[in-house]
Structures are given as structure tokens and as C-alpha cells.
Motif scaffolding. Structure first.
Motif, short mmCIF file in Angstrom:
data_model
loop_
_atom_site.label_atom_id
_atom_site.label_comp_id
_atom_site.label_asym_id
_atom_site.label_seq_id
_atom_site.Cartn_x
_atom_site.Cartn_y
_atom_site.Cartn_z
N PHE A 1 0.79 13.12 -20.60
CA PHE A 1 0.72 11.68 -20.77
C PHE A 1 0.50 11.06 -19.40
CE2 PHE A 1 2.55 7.45 -21.09
CZ PHE A 1 1.94 6.98 -22.23
N LEU A 2 -0.71 10.58 -19.15
CA LEU A 2 -1.05 9.91 -17.89
C LEU A 2 -1.71 8.59 -18.21
CD1 LEU A 2 -2.71 12.85 -15.88
CD2 LEU A 2 -0.44 11.87 -15.52
N LEU A 3 -1.51 7.62 -17.34
CA LEU A 3 -2.16 6.32 -17.51
C LEU A 3 -3.26 6.17 -16.47
CD1 LEU A 3 0.98 4.07 -17.99
CD2 LEU A 3 -0.57 4.92 -19.75
N THR A 4 -4.36 5.54 -16.87
CA THR A 4 -5.46 5.27 -15.96
C THR A 4 -6.23 4.07 -16.49
OG1 THR A 4 -7.28 6.28 -14.71
CG2 THR A 4 -7.17 6.78 -17.07
N SER A 5 -7.25 3.65 -15.79
CA SER A 5 -8.14 2.58 -16.24
C SER A 5 -9.57 3.07 -16.13
CB SER A 5 -7.97 1.32 -15.39
OG SER A 5 -6.69 0.76 -15.59
N PHE A 6 -10.34 2.89 -17.20
CA PHE A 6 -11.75 3.28 -17.21
C PHE A 6 -12.60 2.11 -16.71
CE2 PHE A 6 -11.06 6.24 -21.12
CZ PHE A 6 -10.55 7.22 -20.30
N SER A 7 -13.69 2.46 -16.05
CA SER A 7 -14.70 1.47 -15.66
C SER A 7 -16.06 2.14 -15.73
CB SER A 7 -14.44 0.93 -14.25
OG SER A 7 -14.59 1.95 -13.30
N THR A 8 -17.11 1.33 -15.70
CA THR A 8 -18.46 1.88 -15.63
C THR A 8 -18.72 2.30 -14.18
OG1 THR A 8 -19.52 -0.21 -15.06
CG2 THR A 8 -19.24 0.27 -17.43
N PRO A 9 -19.77 3.10 -13.94
CA PRO A 9 -20.10 3.46 -12.55
C PRO A 9 -20.38 2.23 -11.68
CG PRO A 9 -21.21 4.94 -14.06
CD PRO A 9 -20.59 3.84 -14.90
#
Length: 123
Positions: free
Chosen positions: A22-30
Motif C-alpha cells: 500500500f503506497l500513495l502517489t500522484s499520477f500526472s501526464t509527461p
């Protein structure tokens, strides 16, 4: 739920063993456009499965920071509602994401918290 339906819900066949975590992150476009927060549920050398705060369609290129590894680039291989499967552009070592986070500086206890013999040996 039968076995056939269960495997259909998981997306395409996996090519590498995956570890649950269980890890948290944030996605973004390149280009840096935010795609929202994500909870990584399992991780392998070649991809991951995550719950996203909003839908991210299959085929989308994403970037995110992964604890212990750094910036990772991937493509959304499959998407079902708020769940996605990512295929990494380059393989990673998933064990690095499991190591405890450290700033590289050894943390020292103040004298009043050290056992008596430890306090005296450092003076």
C-alpha cells in the motif's frame, strides 16, 4: 464469484510476480498535467495495480514518484472504473519501494533517551 470471472476482473495476464503493498502517489501526464492521487495495491518489476481518485483511460501515458525508486514512466494498460493497471516503460526493482524511507543521516537519540552505557561510550 467464479475463477473465470475473477481472472477477467484482473485485466491482462501478468508477466511478473507481484507483491501486495500500500503506497500513495500522484499520477500526472509527461507534460505535468495532474491526473489525481493513486493508492498502489500491488507492484512488480514491470507494472502495478492502483486505485485512482478519478478514472484514467487505458492508453494514457503517466508519470509518478515511487518511494525508494524515484520518477517512473508508464502506460495505463487497462482501466476499470477507478482501478488501473500500469505497464512500466522500464523495469524497476520493486523491493526498493519496500525499504524504509530515510534521509541518509543516522538519527541519534538525545542523551536523556539513551541507555546509560550508550551515553557514556559516546563521550
Amino acid at each position: 464469484m467464479n475463477e473465470e470471472q475473477d481472472s477477467a476482473d484482473r485485466g491482462p495476464a501478468r508477466s511478473a510476480p507481484r507483491d501486495s503493498l500500500f503506497l500513495l502517489t500522484s499520477f500526472s501526464t509527461p507534460e505535468g498535467v495532474p491526473l489525481g492521487k493513486a493508492r498502489i495495491r500491488n507492484l512488480s518489476a514491470t507494472g502495478l495495480m492502483a486505485d485512482c481518485e478519478r478514472a484514467v483511460p487505458a492508453g494514457t501515458q503517466v508519470e509518478f514518484d515511487l518511494r525508494g525508486i524515484g520518477k517512473v514512466s508508464a502506460t495505463v494498460a487497462w482501466a476499470r472504473g477507478d482501478k488501473v493497471g500500469l505497464a512500466f516503460d522500464e523495469a524497476i526493482d520493486p523491493q526498493l519501494a519496500r525499504k524504509p524511507v530515510s534521509n541518509g543521516v543516522a538519527q541519534q537519540l538525545p542523551d536523556y533517551l539513551r541507555p546509560a552505557n550508550m551515553s557514556q561510550s559516546r563521550r
